[in-house]
Design a protein around this motif. Structure first.
Motif, short mmCIF file in Angstrom:
data_model
loop_
_atom_site.label_atom_id
_atom_site.label_comp_id
_atom_site.label_asym_id
_atom_site.label_seq_id
_atom_site.Cartn_x
_atom_site.Cartn_y
_atom_site.Cartn_z
N MET A 158 0.84 -1.20 0.00
CA MET A 158 0.00 0.00 0.00
C MET A 158 0.87 1.25 0.00
N THR A 159 0.63 2.17 -0.94
CA THR A 159 1.42 3.39 -0.95
C THR A 159 0.53 4.57 -0.60
N ARG A 160 1.15 5.60 -0.01
CA ARG A 160 0.43 6.79 0.37
C ARG A 160 0.89 7.90 -0.56
N ALA A 161 -0.06 8.58 -1.21
CA ALA A 161 0.29 9.62 -2.17
C ALA A 161 -0.65 10.79 -2.02
N LEU A 162 -0.24 11.96 -2.53
CA LEU A 162 -1.13 13.12 -2.52
C LEU A 162 -2.04 13.05 -3.74
N LEU A 163 -3.34 13.04 -3.51
CA LEU A 163 -4.31 12.97 -4.60
C LEU A 163 -5.40 14.00 -4.37
N THR A 164 -5.91 14.57 -5.46
CA THR A 164 -7.12 15.40 -5.35
C THR A 164 -8.32 14.48 -5.21
N GLY A 165 -9.47 15.04 -4.86
CA GLY A 165 -10.70 14.25 -4.86
C GLY A 165 -10.94 13.64 -6.23
N ASN A 166 -10.71 14.44 -7.27
CA ASN A 166 -10.90 13.91 -8.62
C ASN A 166 -9.93 12.77 -8.91
N GLY A 167 -8.69 12.93 -8.47
CA GLY A 167 -7.71 11.86 -8.65
C GLY A 167 -8.12 10.61 -7.91
N ALA A 168 -8.64 10.78 -6.70
CA ALA A 168 -9.08 9.64 -5.89
C ALA A 168 -10.24 8.92 -6.57
N ALA A 169 -11.18 9.69 -7.14
CA ALA A 169 -12.32 9.08 -7.83
C ALA A 169 -11.83 8.27 -9.02
N ALA A 170 -10.88 8.85 -9.78
CA ALA A 170 -10.33 8.14 -10.95
C ALA A 170 -9.62 6.87 -10.52
N TRP A 171 -8.85 6.95 -9.41
CA TRP A 171 -8.17 5.74 -8.91
C TRP A 171 -9.18 4.68 -8.49
N GLY A 172 -10.31 5.11 -7.93
CA GLY A 172 -11.35 4.15 -7.56
C GLY A 172 -11.81 3.37 -8.78
N ALA A 173 -12.06 4.10 -9.88
CA ALA A 173 -12.51 3.44 -11.11
C ALA A 173 -11.42 2.52 -11.66
N ARG A 174 -10.17 3.00 -11.58
CA ARG A 174 -9.07 2.19 -12.10
C ARG A 174 -8.91 0.90 -11.32
N LEU A 175 -8.96 1.02 -9.99
CA LEU A 175 -8.79 -0.17 -9.15
C LEU A 175 -9.98 -1.12 -9.29
N ALA A 176 -11.16 -0.57 -9.60
CA ALA A 176 -12.32 -1.43 -9.81
C ALA A 176 -12.25 -2.10 -11.18
N GLU A 177 -11.23 -1.76 -11.97
CA GLU A 177 -11.01 -2.33 -13.30
C GLU A 177 -12.27 -2.23 -14.16
N VAL A 178 -12.78 -1.00 -14.26
CA VAL A 178 -14.02 -0.81 -15.02
C VAL A 178 -13.77 -1.04 -16.51
N ASP A 179 -14.80 -1.54 -17.18
CA ASP A 179 -14.69 -1.88 -18.60
C ASP A 179 -15.00 -0.69 -19.50
N TYR A 180 -15.85 0.22 -19.00
CA TYR A 180 -16.40 1.23 -19.90
C TYR A 180 -16.69 2.52 -19.14
N VAL A 181 -16.28 3.64 -19.75
CA VAL A 181 -16.52 4.95 -19.15
C VAL A 181 -17.15 5.87 -20.21
N PRO A 182 -18.46 6.07 -20.18
CA PRO A 182 -19.04 7.11 -21.04
C PRO A 182 -18.82 8.45 -20.36
N ALA A 183 -18.43 9.49 -21.13
CA ALA A 183 -17.96 10.71 -20.48
C ALA A 183 -18.47 11.96 -21.17
N PHE A 184 -18.67 13.00 -20.38
CA PHE A 184 -18.93 14.34 -20.88
C PHE A 184 -18.36 15.30 -19.85
N PRO A 185 -17.54 16.28 -20.27
CA PRO A 185 -16.84 17.11 -19.29
C PRO A 185 -17.69 18.23 -18.71
N ILE A 186 -17.42 18.59 -17.47
CA ILE A 186 -18.00 19.79 -16.85
C ILE A 186 -17.14 20.14 -15.65
N THR A 187 -16.81 21.41 -15.48
CA THR A 187 -16.12 21.86 -14.27
C THR A 187 -17.05 21.61 -13.08
#
Ligand code: SF4
Ligand code: SF4
Lengths: 309, 414
Positions: B1-30
């Motif tokens: 287990m490593t400890r790193a500095l992440l934004t909330g957005n980075g943490a959300a993306a890591w959650g998806a990555r670790l869940a090994e998601v198959d598909y991400v439909p996307a549309f951007p918004i601030t």
């Protein structure tokens, strides 16, 4: 806890400076929070970032209103009340300004505390690329807090700038460390606050917000400006320049995709850029099929124009 | 287990990555964009296997997410504010398809006027649609909650989408230390989705967006959806326990902080609760018995756990970072319903604050605690209060004076 704010303008890298300092604190074993705060999302607009570092988990969140250190990368912000540079500073706050006249600012702001100048780091070779503001500001700030070692700072710079794909990492690192070294006389002048404000705080001056007339209460803008009248051309740092010899008169690609409708195509299908409104996003440069549009640094373009006149 | 500095957005993306998601439909918004930029980078570099597709709107994005989920793929998506509102038709339609996926919402206050900073009026607009809702207070909790969300969504007794909420700016753009779980431990906690009958195929068409005639059959299907969402209480508890066993971090449906002997508690959701926690520490240092109750799960509503946390307290300051026009705070209304008629329940005081990212200051927490304590002593329920100062109104008046002058109004001074 240490509480630090970096003020600059969009494009000056204050988010990066906060990230470097945050990573350096983290490397020294601190709990850290760092974040940018954008207003208008464009180059040149005032923005700030902030860093909290503590030896215990951090229970605060959001903007810092009681900073121990304020770093100002652009001294013109000192005169802009909306930038909030002086917000919440006390006599214990240290202010570090990118200026040749720290004393002058101290007098003008009638500030009783310590005001220091960001060290002037010369470009090497002389006349070469000027040092990266974010690196210099972060390096100086890291020395002022007195708890970050040189190696830890170097590690943080590598981590943050590498992630941003900076090509001249060695140079960035030299600048950061030069700023760090230049502040040695002031090492540790920013103190970690141990006792927090537990004392009695003033009661909030809560009021009941009254109901106003619709005319006053609807958030309408009545000023007579229009998109045409606001000259967004002043936002530009790069200007797109069309080379008529290479433009193949496709007649629509740049003009349609310009998000500001700043490209007009005339009857013989020649595109013309309206520099009063082109804000320099450079979408047109990216989409022109024969690469007929170049990006020219705004300063250079303006100088050329003068000569031509 | 490593400890790193992440934004909330980075943490959300890591959650998806670790869940090994198959598909991400996307549309951007601030302020959500960084999540999909990060995922797009990982798909492009090969760090993630699967596919990210940009859609032309959030409405299509949620449709694509549910449609892909109906084939048994593991799906992740994210939005915010006006994007969530634009998707609202499909937010209501897709839970009935009974296909599990995870949506991260980055809370941002809604128009008009337009702003970028957070409050919860956006996410609470999606309160009644059939998504489970988990509300997070920091980046670690966000990453962990995305993993927990898949366990809950994919639970055979649940099978509805889960929305995981974080606050824009205060969490989305704020970096803080996060422990990144190892891939092996995540696979133990969250094995690949075993879709069973969630297996739409073009070769075996099924219509999931059906119409029914008659209220009786309609009521049946809607109530079944309600029961499935309620079942998530059990599924969440199981997932939280399994998560604690694997990673050592325990996320109960309702978080309590220094509550055991508290007389007065703050009640709020999301990252601003850190400010309440800070105020609790300061008030405790002065000898006042104050605590904080923070529901993580808002749908299904953890009524039993909330009652348990509040039993025997004297007063609760409910702080709603949302405004239901013509009523007041949503959390307050729901809490009052949960406590109604139960013995030994506290006085509730209603505050609306933090709208559009407006700060809630420590002296305001002090004043809310004192006011709530007094209300309990006198028995008189105070009216809902907007946290707003005379100084703030004076600033608005100055701007209005400029506006009036620009309009050339006589006697423009307010
Ligand atoms: S730089 Fe952007 S705004 Fe300017 S002309 Fe090109 S596309 Fe339009
Ligand atoms: S896109 Fe390029 S080729 Fe087409 S009109 Fe514009 S400058 Fe000319």
């Amino acid at each position: 806890m240490f509480r630090i704010r970096f003020h600059g303008r969009g494009g000056q890298g204050m988010k990066t400076a906060g990230n470097i300092l945050g990573s350096a604190f983290f490397g020294e074993g601190f709990e850290v929070q760092d974040a940018p705060r954008y207003g208008a999302e464009r180059r040149g607009a005032p923005l700030f970032s902030y860093v909290r570092a503590s030896r215990t988990p951090i229970q605060e969140r959001g903007v810092i209103d009681n900073p121990d250190l304020v770093v100002v990368a652009d001294e013109s912000l000192m005169m802009l009340p909306a930038a909030g540079v002086m917000q919440g500073v006390t006599a214990d706050t240290v202010i570090l300004i990118n200026t040749r006249d720290a004393q002058g600012w101290q007098a003008r702001a009638r500030f009783p505390g310590v005001v220091l100048a960001v060290p002037a780091i010369a470009a090497s070779p002389p006349g070469g690329t000027p040092p990266l503001q974010s690196a210099v500001c972060a390096g100086a700030a890291a020395r002022l807090v007195g708890v970050i070692r040189r190696e830890t700072l170097a590690q943080a710079v590598r981590l943050e700038l590498d992630a941003r794909g900076r090509l001249m990492l060695d140079q960035d690192l030299r600048w950061t460390l030069a700023a760090y070294d230049a502040m040695s006389a002031h090492a540790g002048c920013v103190r970690e606050r141990v006792a927090e404000r537990n004392g009695v705080t003033a009661a909030p001056d809560w009021i009941d917000v009254p109901q106003d007339s619709v005319r006053r209460a609807a958030p309408d803008i009545h000023a007579t400006a229009s998109s045409e009248q606001s000259l967004t051309g002043t936002w530009r740092s790069f200007r797109p320049v069309i080379d008529p010899g290479h433009c193949n008169r496709c007649s629509w690609i740049c003009g349609t995709l310009c998000p500001d409708s700043a490209i007009r195509v005339d009857a013989d299908r020649t595109p013309h850029i309206d520099y009063d409104h082109c804000k320099g996003c450079l979408v047109c440069v990216a989409v022109c099929p024969p690469h007929a549009i170049r990006a020219v640094a705004e300063g250079k373009a303006a100088a050329c124009e003068k000569i031509a006149q | 287990m490593t400890r790193a500095l992440l934004t909330g957005n980075g943490a959300a993306a890591w959650g998806a990555r670790l869940a090994e998601v198959d598909y991400v439909p996307a549309f951007p918004i601030t302020p959500q964009t960084e999540i999909i930029e990060t995922l797009a980078g990982w798909y492009a570099s090969g760090a993630m296997q699967g596919r990210l597709t940009t859609l032309e709107s959030e409405h299509s994005m949620i449709t694509a997410a549910a449609a892909a989920a109906a084939t048994g793929a593991r799906v992740f998506t994210a939005t915010s504010s006006q994007g969530l509102l634009y998707a609202m038709e499909m937010m209501f339609a897709t839970p009935g398809w009974r296909a599990p996926f995870v949506l991260v919402n980055v809370s941002r206050a809604v128009a008009t006027p337009i702003t970028l900073e957070p409050d919860h009026t956006d996410v609470l607009a999606a309160r009644d649609c059939g998504f489970v809702q988990i509300h997070c207070a920091n980046a670690q909790e966000l990453l962990d909650s995305v993993l927990i969300a898949y366990r809950v969504a994919e639970h055979p007794g649940v099978r509805v989408p889960v929305l995981v909420n974080q606050d824009g700016f205060y969490l989305s753009f704020t970096r803080e230390p996060v422990e990144l779980p190892s891939m092996d431990s995540v696979r133990r906690f969250l094995p690949a989705f075993a879709p069973g009958e969630v297996a739409f195929r073009a070769s075996k068409p099924v219509s999931q967006a059906v119409a029914v005639l008659g209220g009786a059959s309609y009521s049946y299907f809607r109530y079944e959806l309600h029961l499935a969402v309620m079942q998530a209480l059990v599924a969440y508890e199981e997932a939280a326990q399994a998560f604690a066993a694997e990673f050592g971090r325990r996320y109960s449906a309702v978080d309590t902080y220094r509550c055991d002997d508290a007389e007065v508690v703050f009640f709020m959701i999301g990252s601003f609760a850190a400010k309440a926690g800070d105020a609790v520490d300061r008030l405790r240092a002065r000898g006042e018995r104050v605590g904080l109750v923070r529901p993580r799960l808002l749908r299904p509503y953890p009524a039993d756990a909330v009652r348990e946390a509040l039993r025997g307290k004297r007063a609760v300051a409910v702080i709603d970072q949302n405004l239901s026009m013509g009523f007041g705070g949503v959390l307050y209304a729901e809490l009052a319903a949960a406590l109604q008629g139960r013995p030994a329940m506290p006085m509730l005081c209603s505050y609306v604050g933090g709208l559009g990212g407006r700060d809630i200051r420590v002296e305001e927490f002090f004043a809310m605690a004192a006011e709530s304590r007094n209300a309990a002593a006198s028995g008189a329920v105070p009216a809902t209060r907007l946290l707003y100062s005379g100084g703030e109104l004076r600033e608005v008046r100055k701007l209005q004076a400029i506006a009036a002058a620009e309009r050339g109004e006589a006697g423009a001074r307010p």
